[in-house]
Write a protein that holds these residues in place. Structure first.
Motif, short mmCIF file in Angstrom:
data_model
loop_
_atom_site.label_atom_id
_atom_site.label_comp_id
_atom_site.label_asym_id
_atom_site.label_seq_id
_atom_site.Cartn_x
_atom_site.Cartn_y
_atom_site.Cartn_z
N ASN A 51 0.85 -1.19 0.00
CA ASN A 51 0.00 0.00 0.00
C ASN A 51 0.88 1.25 0.00
OD1 ASN A 51 -2.61 -1.46 0.67
ND2 ASN A 51 -1.30 -2.07 2.36
N ASP A 53 1.27 4.31 0.61
CA ASP A 53 0.60 5.42 1.27
C ASP A 53 1.65 6.46 1.67
OD1 ASP A 53 -0.76 7.12 2.99
OD2 ASP A 53 -1.52 5.54 4.28
N ASN A 97 -6.47 7.20 7.70
CA ASN A 97 -6.66 5.74 7.75
C ASN A 97 -6.97 5.29 9.17
OD1 ASN A 97 -6.41 5.07 5.08
ND2 ASN A 97 -4.22 4.75 5.19
#
Length: 104
Positions: A51, A53, A97
Motif C-alpha cells: 500500500n 501510502d 486511515n
C-alpha cells in the motif's frame, strides 16, 4: 438473482482485500505511539510494500530518523513527498486511515 448473488460475493471479496492489509498499519501506529520505532518500522515497511501510502512512508521516515538511520529516513521522506507533494504531516491520532478504517 444469480447475478445479484455473484455481485454480493464479489463485493465481499473486494472489501476483504481492501481491509486485509490495514492490520499491519494499525500495529505500526500502536508501536509508533509507544516510541518503539524499530517495531513500527518493521510493520510500516511491510505495509508500504503493498500500500504505497505517503503518510505511511512519512512515518517510516520519521521512525528511521528516530533510530538514527538518517540516509534511510531521507529515502522514505522523499518517497512520501513523491507520492503526495502536498503532504502535510498531522499527529498520528488524526491520520485519515486511523480514523476511517479502525473505528470499532
Amino acid at each position: 438473482m444469480r447475478i445479484f448473488i455473484l455481485g454480493l460475493i464479489a463485493l465481499f471479496l473486494m472489501s476483504s482485500l481492501v481491509f486485509a492489509d490495514t492490520g499491519g498499519f494499525k500495529d505500526a501506529l500502536s508501536f509508533y505511539k509507544k516510541g518503539d520505532f524499530k517495531k513500527a518500522a518493521k510493520y510500516l515497511k511491510e505495509y508500504v510494500e503493498k500500500n504505497p501510502d505517503p503518510y505511511a512512508y512519512y512515518l517510516l521516515g520519521y521512525a528511521s530518523y528516530k533510530m538514527k538511520n538518517y540516509s534511510e529516513s531521507i529515502k522514505y521522506f522523499k518517497e512520501a513527498y513523491t507520492l503526495n507533494p502536498n503532504l502535510s504531516p498531522v499527529p498520528v491520532k488524526r491520520h485519515r486511515n486511523n480514523e476511517r478504517n479502525f473505528k470499532k
